[in-house]
Scaffold this motif. Structure first.
Motif, PDB file in Angstrom:
ATOM      1  N   VAL A   6       0.845  -1.199   0.000  1.00  0.00           N
ATOM      2  CA  VAL A   6       0.000   0.000   0.000  1.00  0.00           C
ATOM      3  C   VAL A   6       0.884   1.254   0.000  1.00  0.00           C
ATOM      4  CG1 VAL A   6      -2.106  -0.938   0.978  1.00  0.00           C
ATOM      5  CG2 VAL A   6      -0.242  -0.321   2.512  1.00  0.00           C
ATOM      6  N   PRO A   7       1.729   1.407  -1.025  1.00  0.00           N
ATOM      7  CA  PRO A   7       2.608   2.572  -1.051  1.00  0.00           C
ATOM      8  C   PRO A   7       1.814   3.852  -1.253  1.00  0.00           C
ATOM      9  CG  PRO A   7       2.682   1.451  -3.161  1.00  0.00           C
ATOM     10  CD  PRO A   7       1.852   0.584  -2.243  1.00  0.00           C
ATOM     11  N   SER A   8       2.320   4.941  -0.707  1.00  0.00           N
ATOM     12  CA  SER A   8       1.686   6.243  -0.909  1.00  0.00           C
ATOM     13  C   SER A   8       2.743   7.309  -0.749  1.00  0.00           C
ATOM     14  CB  SER A   8       0.558   6.464   0.103  1.00  0.00           C
ATOM     15  OG  SER A   8       1.083   6.669   1.407  1.00  0.00           O
ATOM     16  N   GLY A   9       2.458   8.490  -1.291  1.00  0.00           N
ATOM     17  CA  GLY A   9       3.388   9.592  -1.118  1.00  0.00           C
ATOM     18  C   GLY A   9       3.550   9.961   0.336  1.00  0.00           C
ATOM     19  N   GLY A  10       2.448   9.890   1.106  1.00  0.00           N
ATOM     20  CA  GLY A  10       2.522  10.214   2.521  1.00  0.00           C
ATOM     21  C   GLY A  10       3.420   9.257   3.281  1.00  0.00           C
ATOM     22  N   ASN A  11       3.270   7.965   3.016  1.00  0.00           N
ATOM     23  CA  ASN A  11       4.125   6.986   3.689  1.00  0.00           C
ATOM     24  C   ASN A  11       5.593   7.168   3.308  1.00  0.00           C
ATOM     25  OD1 ASN A  11       1.994   5.845   5.040  1.00  0.00           O
ATOM     26  ND2 ASN A  11       1.869   4.016   3.779  1.00  0.00           N
ATOM     27  N   THR A  12       5.834   7.438   2.024  1.00  0.00           N
ATOM     28  CA  THR A  12       7.206   7.666   1.585  1.00  0.00           C
ATOM     29  C   THR A  12       7.802   8.867   2.295  1.00  0.00           C
ATOM     30  OG1 THR A  12       6.797   6.713  -0.598  1.00  0.00           O
ATOM     31  CG2 THR A  12       8.673   8.204  -0.396  1.00  0.00           C
ATOM     32  N   TYR A  13       7.044   9.946   2.385  1.00  0.00           N
ATOM     33  CA  TYR A  13       7.507  11.156   3.072  1.00  0.00           C
ATOM     34  C   TYR A  13       7.842  10.830   4.526  1.00  0.00           C
ATOM     35  CZ  TYR A  13       7.451  16.167   4.327  1.00  0.00           C
ATOM     36  OH  TYR A  13       7.781  17.433   4.757  1.00  0.00           O
ATOM     37  N   ASP A  14       6.940  10.140   5.212  1.00  0.00           N
ATOM     38  CA  ASP A  14       7.166   9.804   6.621  1.00  0.00           C
ATOM     39  C   ASP A  14       8.454   8.998   6.799  1.00  0.00           C
ATOM     40  OD1 ASP A  14       4.767  11.055   7.105  1.00  0.00           O
ATOM     41  OD2 ASP A  14       3.648   9.233   7.554  1.00  0.00           O
ATOM     42  N   ARG A  15       8.617   7.980   5.965  1.00  0.00           N
ATOM     43  CA  ARG A  15       9.812   7.134   6.084  1.00  0.00           C
ATOM     44  C   ARG A  15      11.088   7.928   5.838  1.00  0.00           C
ATOM     45  NH1 ARG A  15       6.947   3.557   2.762  1.00  0.00           N
ATOM     46  NH2 ARG A  15       8.381   4.023   1.048  1.00  0.00           N
ATOM     47  N   ARG A  16      11.076   8.732   4.789  1.00  0.00           N
ATOM     48  CA  ARG A  16      12.291   9.424   4.395  1.00  0.00           C
ATOM     49  C   ARG A  16      12.689  10.504   5.393  1.00  0.00           C
ATOM     50  NH1 ARG A  16      14.218   8.203  -0.717  1.00  0.00           N
ATOM     51  NH2 ARG A  16      16.067   9.203   0.169  1.00  0.00           N
ATOM     52  N   VAL A  17      11.724  11.219   5.961  1.00  0.00           N
ATOM     53  CA  VAL A  17      12.116  12.263   6.921  1.00  0.00           C
ATOM     54  C   VAL A  17      12.572  11.643   8.239  1.00  0.00           C
ATOM     55  CG1 VAL A  17      10.701  14.058   5.863  1.00  0.00           C
ATOM     56  CG2 VAL A  17       9.758  12.690   7.748  1.00  0.00           C
ATOM     57  N   CYS A  18      11.994  10.503   8.619  1.00  0.00           N
ATOM     58  CA  CYS A  18      12.497   9.822   9.821  1.00  0.00           C
ATOM     59  C   CYS A  18      13.954   9.427   9.631  1.00  0.00           C
ATOM     60  CB  CYS A  18      11.645   8.593  10.128  1.00  0.00           C
ATOM     61  SG  CYS A  18      10.045   8.945  10.881  1.00  0.00           S
ATOM     62  N   ALA A  19      14.258   8.841   8.481  1.00  0.00           N
ATOM     63  CA  ALA A  19      15.641   8.455   8.194  1.00  0.00           C
ATOM     64  C   ALA A  19      16.538   9.681   8.076  1.00  0.00           C
ATOM     65  CB  ALA A  19      15.693   7.631   6.911  1.00  0.00           C
ATOM     66  N   GLY A  20      16.019  10.741   7.445  1.00  0.00           N
ATOM     67  CA  GLY A  20      16.824  11.941   7.254  1.00  0.00           C
ATOM     68  C   GLY A  20      17.130  12.654   8.548  1.00  0.00           C
ATOM     69  N   LEU A  21      16.154  12.764   9.443  1.00  0.00           N
ATOM     70  CA  LEU A  21      16.397  13.386  10.742  1.00  0.00           C
ATOM     71  C   LEU A  21      17.430  12.595  11.540  1.00  0.00           C
ATOM     72  CD1 LEU A  21      12.738  14.341  11.724  1.00  0.00           C
ATOM     73  CD2 LEU A  21      14.587  15.943  11.172  1.00  0.00           C
ATOM     74  N   ALA A  22      17.299  11.266  11.500  1.00  0.00           N
ATOM     75  CA  ALA A  22      18.272  10.434  12.218  1.00  0.00           C
ATOM     76  C   ALA A  22      19.678  10.619  11.649  1.00  0.00           C
ATOM     77  CB  ALA A  22      17.857   8.964  12.140  1.00  0.00           C
ATOM     78  N   SER A  23      19.778  10.799  10.329  1.00  0.00           N
ATOM     79  CA  SER A  23      21.091  10.919   9.696  1.00  0.00           C
ATOM     80  C   SER A  23      21.812  12.206  10.073  1.00  0.00           C
ATOM     81  CB  SER A  23      20.955  10.825   8.174  1.00  0.00           C
ATOM     82  OG  SER A  23      20.385  12.014   7.634  1.00  0.00           O
ATOM     83  N   ILE A  24      21.051  13.216  10.512  1.00  0.00           N
ATOM     84  CA  ILE A  24      21.698  14.471  10.909  1.00  0.00           C
ATOM     85  C   ILE A  24      21.758  14.612  12.435  1.00  0.00           C
ATOM     86  CG2 ILE A  24      21.210  15.699   8.777  1.00  0.00           C
ATOM     87  CD1 ILE A  24      18.838  17.036  10.095  1.00  0.00           C
ATOM     88  N   GLY A  25      21.563  13.495  13.135  1.00  0.00           N
ATOM     89  CA  GLY A  25      21.840  13.467  14.559  1.00  0.00           C
ATOM     90  C   GLY A  25      20.655  13.492  15.491  1.00  0.00           C
ATOM     91  N   TRP A  26      19.440  13.532  14.960  1.00  0.00           N
ATOM     92  CA  TRP A  26      18.269  13.536  15.833  1.00  0.00           C
ATOM     93  C   TRP A  26      18.009  12.139  16.386  1.00  0.00           C
ATOM     94  CZ3 TRP A  26      14.169  17.406  16.410  1.00  0.00           C
ATOM     95  CH2 TRP A  26      14.547  18.669  15.923  1.00  0.00           C
ATOM     96  N   SER A  27      17.453  12.078  17.568  1.00  0.00           N
ATOM     97  CA  SER A  27      16.951  10.818  18.113  1.00  0.00           C
ATOM     98  C   SER A  27      15.494  10.700  17.682  1.00  0.00           C
ATOM     99  CB  SER A  27      17.056  10.814  19.637  1.00  0.00           C
ATOM    100  OG  SER A  27      16.456   9.648  20.176  1.00  0.00           O
ATOM    101  N   VAL A  28      15.217   9.753  16.784  1.00  0.00           N
ATOM    102  CA  VAL A  28      13.887   9.613  16.178  1.00  0.00           C
ATOM    103  C   VAL A  28      13.218   8.363  16.732  1.00  0.00           C
ATOM    104  CG1 VAL A  28      12.603   9.346  14.029  1.00  0.00           C
ATOM    105  CG2 VAL A  28      14.656  10.783  14.085  1.00  0.00           C
ATOM    106  N   ASN A  29      12.080   8.556  17.380  1.00  0.00           N
ATOM    107  CA  ASN A  29      11.328   7.438  17.956  1.00  0.00           C
ATOM    108  C   ASN A  29      10.007   7.301  17.204  1.00  0.00           C
ATOM    109  OD1 ASN A  29      12.946   6.913  20.647  1.00  0.00           O
ATOM    110  ND2 ASN A  29      12.759   9.127  20.404  1.00  0.00           N
ATOM    111  N   GLN A  30       9.940   6.311  16.334  1.00  0.00           N
ATOM    112  CA  GLN A  30       8.763   6.130  15.491  1.00  0.00           C
ATOM    113  C   GLN A  30       7.673   5.376  16.248  1.00  0.00           C
ATOM    114  OE1 GLN A  30       9.617   5.564  11.267  1.00  0.00           O
ATOM    115  NE2 GLN A  30       8.139   3.899  11.238  1.00  0.00           N
TER     116      GLN A  30
END
Length: 365
Positions: free
Chosen positions: A27-51
């Protein structure tokens, strides 16, 4: 909890509330893609991301889903920064609004709830009111385009300073060679009324005398009745050997479909960004789409002012069919649009930029 990196950017711990199917490739969607990518992106710049994935038939969950969401929010520490997918939270202000007194809530609106085509008027009105209550209680609101941000401010009477535009990114991709430069048409979108595949099939029937084939790629589980309607239209117009309803696709398979495409076609009835447009443009593929919502801005133009595609009025099957005929019949037009798409390709932003922009919003709250 707050730290500072080497360039002086404030970093925080963030909790992210997302639909439970956020990682489901069926069930891919643009919203799901956005959510996944920003979680990964925030973590990559040092944020602690708790999904925090929350199951439910959002935005109309049952009691069990509401209770699960309430428990998840109640378990968070006072003062926590919480990024929340609007699909999950905008329909349940009775759960979200009380938590706004102790949590810093940032609501990410991929699409306003009442914009879903086909809703009964009473339901659309109720969802709209629920969304308004949720957004007014939030500390900040994130929209996926400047157009969508302006619309939220005007429609829900929100303070301008609490609404931010953070556009999706696009991964770099090689230039698509296409097929013969004209005949391979591609539509990438969940098969739902909002994406207008029924309109596209009707328009394709109007150019059945010309050589083309079209692949419809997208989730089939979101609206089975509409999927059946699209299948019926394909059969009614005797296009079964020319229009393929492929279902969801990702990874190398989707990349292969883009690589073979000569033109991306999107007949949306409503759209707050249109990620598939930038995915096509990143590959130098021209676009035919509707002039609705944020799509004209997303399509954009090359540095020389040329537009890398064609725009038609939403819901106008004759106009969509006429544009397809122009594309298929006018070689010079195809060359012009292809050249513009190749120039536009260089200006398409990446996901790292999206994550940095969102990080600044979260830091500000």
């Amino acid at each position: 909890m707050r730290t500072v990196d080497t360039v002086g950017t404030a970093l925080w711990t963030v909790y992210v509330v997302v639909p439970a199917d956020v990682d489901d490739d069926a069930v891919p969607s643009g919203g799901n893609t956005y959510d996944r990518r920003v979680c990964a992106g925030l973590a990559s710049i040092g944020w602690s991301v708790n999904q925090i994935p929350v199951a439910g038939s959002w935005p109309l969950p049952d009691v069990a889903a509401r209770v699960a969401l309430a428990r998840s929010l109640d378990a968070l520490p006072d003062g926590a920064v919480v990024l929340m997918d609007g699909l999950v939270v905008c329909g349940v202000p009775e759960v979200v609004v009380p938590e706004a007194r102790r949590l810093r809530l940032v609501v990410l609106v991929h699409m306003p709830l009442a914009d879903e085509p086909g809703l009964m008027p009473a339901l659309a009105k109720d969802l709209d009111a629920r969304e308004r209550a949720t957004l007014h209680a939030a500390t900040a609101v994130v929209a996926t385009s400047p157009w969508a941000a302006r619309r939220l401010v005007a429609h829900h009477d929100l303070a301008r300073e609490k609404v931010y535009a953070v556009a999706p990114g696009t991964d770099p991709a090689p230039v698509a060679p296409g097929t013969d430069g004209a005949s391979r048409l591609l539509c990438v979108a969940a098969v739902t009324p909002g994406k207008g595949q029924d309109l596209l099939v009707e328009a394709l029937a109007g150019v059945a005398d010309l050589p083309w084939n079209c692949v419809l790629v997208g989730a089939l589980r979101r609206n089975p009745e509409y999927v059946d309607h699209v299948r019926d239209l394909i059969e009614r117009h005797s296009l079964g050997d020319r229009v393929r309803l492929l279902g969801p696709s990702a990874g190398d398979r989707l990349n292969g479909l883009y690589s073979a495409a000569d033109l991306l076609v999107l007949a949306s009835r409503t759209e707050t960004f249109g990620m598939v447009l930038t995915e096509a443009l990143a590959r130098g593929i021209p676009v035919l789409t509707t002039a609705v919502g944020a799509l004209p801005d997303t399509l954009g133009h090359a540095k020389d002012g040329t537009v890398p595609g064609l725009l038609v009025p939403p819901g106008d099957v004759p106009a969509l069919s006429a544009a397809l005929r122009r594309w298929l019949s006018e070689r010079d037009l195809r060359h012009e649009l292809r050249a513009a798409a190749l120039h536009r390709r260089a200006a398409v932003g990446g996901w790292a930029e999206t994550s940095r922009t969102l990080a600044s919003v979260l830091g500000a709250v």
